[in-house]
Design a protein around this motif. Structure first.
Motif, PDB file in Angstrom:
ATOM      1  N   GLN A  44     -17.030   9.445 -10.190  1.00 26.39           N
ATOM      2  CA  GLN A  44     -15.751   9.368 -10.816  1.00 26.39           C
ATOM      3  C   GLN A  44     -14.704   9.106  -9.903  1.00 26.39           C
ATOM      4  N   TYR A  45     -14.678   9.766  -8.956  1.00 26.14           N
ATOM      5  CA  TYR A  45     -13.578   9.644  -7.996  1.00 26.14           C
ATOM      6  C   TYR A  45     -13.877   8.238  -6.942  1.00 26.14           C
ATOM      7  N   ALA A  46     -15.123   7.993  -7.010  1.00 26.85           N
ATOM      8  CA  ALA A  46     -15.208   6.882  -6.134  1.00 26.85           C
ATOM      9  C   ALA A  46     -14.933   5.680  -7.242  1.00 26.85           C
ATOM     10  N   TYR A  47     -15.193   5.514  -8.221  1.00 24.10           N
ATOM     11  CA  TYR A  47     -14.774   4.519  -9.237  1.00 24.10           C
ATOM     12  C   TYR A  47     -13.142   4.534  -9.285  1.00 24.10           C
ATOM     13  N   ARG A  48     -12.583   5.770  -9.475  1.00 25.70           N
ATOM     14  CA  ARG A  48     -11.127   5.678  -9.336  1.00 25.70           C
ATOM     15  C   ARG A  48     -10.259   5.240  -8.245  1.00 25.70           C
ATOM     16  N   ASP A  49     -10.991   5.547  -7.064  1.00 28.04           N
ATOM     17  CA  ASP A  49     -10.583   5.199  -5.898  1.00 28.04           C
ATOM     18  C   ASP A  49     -10.732   3.936  -5.148  1.00 28.04           C
ATOM     19  N   ARG A  50     -11.605   3.263  -5.752  1.00 33.38           N
ATOM     20  CA  ARG A  50     -11.780   1.732  -5.523  1.00 33.38           C
ATOM     21  C   ARG A  50     -10.673   1.161  -6.026  1.00 33.38           C
ATOM     22  N   ARG A  51     -10.124   1.615  -7.236  1.00 30.66           N
ATOM     23  CA  ARG A  51      -9.070   0.734  -7.822  1.00 30.66           C
ATOM     24  C   ARG A  51      -7.627   1.416  -6.993  1.00 30.66           C
ATOM     25  N   ASN A  52      -7.682   2.653  -6.508  1.00 27.13           N
ATOM     26  CA  ASN A  52      -6.458   3.067  -5.854  1.00 27.13           C
ATOM     27  C   ASN A  52      -6.303   2.574  -4.319  1.00 27.13           C
ATOM     28  N   ARG A  53      -7.422   2.388  -3.893  1.00 24.81           N
ATOM     29  CA  ARG A  53      -7.536   1.840  -2.412  1.00 24.81           C
ATOM     30  C   ARG A  53      -6.622   0.265  -2.589  1.00 24.81           C
ATOM     31  N   LYS A  54      -6.974  -0.602  -3.508  1.00 32.17           N
ATOM     32  CA  LYS A  54      -6.366  -1.828  -3.803  1.00 32.17           C
ATOM     33  C   LYS A  54      -4.615  -1.608  -3.769  1.00 32.17           C
ATOM     34  N   ARG A  55      -4.561  -0.581  -4.525  1.00 35.20           N
ATOM     35  CA  ARG A  55      -3.074  -0.110  -4.689  1.00 35.20           C
ATOM     36  C   ARG A  55      -2.264   0.299  -3.336  1.00 35.20           C
ATOM     37  N   ASP A  56      -2.909   1.010  -2.792  1.00 34.60           N
ATOM     38  CA  ASP A  56      -2.487   1.693  -1.291  1.00 34.60           C
ATOM     39  C   ASP A  56      -2.208   0.491  -0.245  1.00 34.60           C
ATOM     40  N   LEU A  57      -3.299  -0.378  -0.279  1.00 36.22           N
ATOM     41  CA  LEU A  57      -3.443  -1.416   0.812  1.00 36.22           C
ATOM     42  C   LEU A  57      -1.982  -2.600   0.666  1.00 36.22           C
ATOM     43  N   ARG A  58      -1.889  -2.826  -1.014  1.00 33.21           N
ATOM     44  CA  ARG A  58      -0.664  -3.443  -1.236  1.00 33.21           C
ATOM     45  C   ARG A  58       0.839  -2.822  -0.499  1.00 33.21           C
ATOM     46  N   ARG A  59       0.624  -1.699  -1.006  1.00 37.64           N
ATOM     47  CA  ARG A  59       1.868  -0.911  -0.519  1.00 37.64           C
ATOM     48  C   ARG A  59       1.995  -0.821   1.179  1.00 37.64           C
ATOM     49  N   LEU A  60       1.148  -0.679   1.867  1.00 34.40           N
ATOM     50  CA  LEU A  60       0.875  -0.836   3.240  1.00 34.40           C
ATOM     51  C   LEU A  60       1.484  -2.160   3.785  1.00 34.40           C
ATOM     52  N   TRP A  61       0.749  -3.236   3.198  1.00 36.38           N
ATOM     53  CA  TRP A  61       1.409  -4.594   3.468  1.00 36.38           C
ATOM     54  C   TRP A  61       2.862  -4.873   3.191  1.00 36.38           C
ATOM     55  N   ILE A  62       3.290  -4.431   2.043  1.00 31.71           N
ATOM     56  CA  ILE A  62       4.778  -4.604   1.881  1.00 31.71           C
ATOM     57  C   ILE A  62       5.568  -3.645   2.788  1.00 31.71           C
ATOM     58  N   THR A  63       5.086  -2.637   3.083  1.00 27.20           N
ATOM     59  CA  THR A  63       5.906  -1.781   4.276  1.00 27.20           C
ATOM     60  C   THR A  63       6.047  -2.757   5.373  1.00 27.20           C
ATOM     61  N   ARG A  64       4.781  -3.048   6.060  1.00 28.37           N
ATOM     62  CA  ARG A  64       4.817  -3.891   7.201  1.00 28.37           C
ATOM     63  C   ARG A  64       5.427  -5.268   7.228  1.00 28.37           C
ATOM     64  N   ILE A  65       5.573  -5.923   6.322  1.00 29.66           N
ATOM     65  CA  ILE A  65       6.287  -6.994   5.842  1.00 29.66           C
ATOM     66  C   ILE A  65       7.658  -6.705   5.911  1.00 29.66           C
ATOM     67  N   ASN A  66       8.094  -5.404   5.236  1.00 28.88           N
ATOM     68  CA  ASN A  66       9.481  -5.364   5.048  1.00 28.88           C
ATOM     69  C   ASN A  66      10.074  -5.075   6.675  1.00 28.88           C
ATOM     70  N   ALA A  67       9.509  -4.251   7.476  1.00 27.24           N
ATOM     71  CA  ALA A  67       9.935  -3.935   8.569  1.00 27.24           C
ATOM     72  C   ALA A  67       9.938  -5.000   9.569  1.00 27.24           C
ATOM     73  N   ALA A  68       9.027  -5.945   9.365  1.00 24.03           N
ATOM     74  CA  ALA A  68       8.990  -7.225  10.383  1.00 24.03           C
ATOM     75  C   ALA A  68      10.357  -7.849   9.897  1.00 24.03           C
ATOM     76  N   ALA A  69      10.290  -8.143   8.646  1.00 21.20           N
ATOM     77  CA  ALA A  69      11.551  -8.948   8.210  1.00 21.20           C
ATOM     78  C   ALA A  69      12.876  -8.411   8.504  1.00 21.20           C
ATOM     79  N   ARG A  70      12.993  -7.250   8.527  1.00 17.33           N
ATOM     80  CA  ARG A  70      14.184  -6.568   8.749  1.00 17.33           C
ATOM     81  C   ARG A  70      14.375  -6.728  10.446  1.00 17.33           C
ATOM     82  N   LEU A  71      13.607  -6.765  11.319  1.00 16.75           N
ATOM     83  CA  LEU A  71      13.592  -7.259  12.651  1.00 16.75           C
ATOM     84  C   LEU A  71      14.147  -8.768  12.812  1.00 16.75           C
ATOM     85  N   ASN A  72      14.018  -9.606  11.756  1.00 15.90           N
ATOM     86  CA  ASN A  72      14.235 -10.968  11.831  1.00 15.90           C
ATOM     87  C   ASN A  72      15.461 -11.082  10.906  1.00 15.90           C
ATOM     88  N   GLY A  73      16.189 -10.007  10.515  1.00 15.13           N
ATOM     89  CA  GLY A  73      17.429 -10.421   9.937  1.00 15.13           C
ATOM     90  C   GLY A  73      17.426 -10.442   8.107  1.00 15.13           C
TER      91      GLY A  73
END
Length: 121
Positions: A44-73
Motif C-alpha cells: 500500500q505504501y509503495a503504491y501511494r508513494d509512487r504517486r507522491n514521488r511525482k508530486r515531490d519531484l514537481r515541487r523540487l523542479w519548481i523550487t529550483r526554477i524559482n531560485a534560478a529565475a530570481r537570480l535572473n531578475g
C-alpha cells in the motif's frame, strides 16, 4: 475422509510472502500472519508513494526554477507566463535541469521570457 486443503499450493504462497518480507524486522519477516500483514501494508505504501514521488519531484523542479529565475531578475510565475507568451514549450523537468547544469542557457530562456513580457505589455 479428511478435508483436502491443497497444502502444496498454500505452502508455496506462504514461502513467497516470507521471501518478499526479507529485511523486515522481528516476527514480520518470520511468522506468516505478521509477514502477510507487513507485506500488504508495504505494498500500500509503495503504491501511494509512487504517486507522491511525482508530486515531490514537481515541487523540487519548481523550487529550483524559482531560485534560478530570481537570480535572473524574474519570479517563477513571471517566468512561466513569459515562456507561455513566447510560445516556448519546455517542461519544468528540463527547465530545472538547465537551471542547475547550464545557467547560461537558462539565462537565455529567461531573456526570451522577458522580451515576450515586454512585447505583450
Amino acid at each position: 475422509m479428511p478435508r483436502a486443503t491443497n497444502r502444496v499450493a498454500s505452502h508455496r504462497r506462504h514461502r513467497e510472502v516470507i521471501k518478499a518480507v526479507k529485511g523486515h524486522r522481528g516476527t514480520r519477516s518470520k511468522l506468516w500472519g505478521k509477514a502477510n500483514e507487513s507485506l500488504m501494508r508495504a505494498l500500500q505504501y509503495a503504491y501511494r508513494d509512487r504517486r507522491n514521488r511525482k508530486r515531490d519531484l514537481r515541487r523540487l523542479w519548481i523550487t529550483r526554477i524559482n531560485a534560478a529565475a530570481r537570480l535572473n531578475g524574474l519570479s517563477y510565475s513571471q517566468l512561466m507566463h513569459g515562456l507561455q507568451l513566447a510560445n516556448v514549450e519546455i517542461d519544468r523537468k528540463i527547465l530545472a535541469d538547465m537551471a542547475v547544469k547550464e545557467p547560461q542557457a537558462f539565462a537565455g530562456v529567461v531573456e526570451q521570457a522577458k522580451q515576450a513580457i515586454a512585447a505583450h505589455s
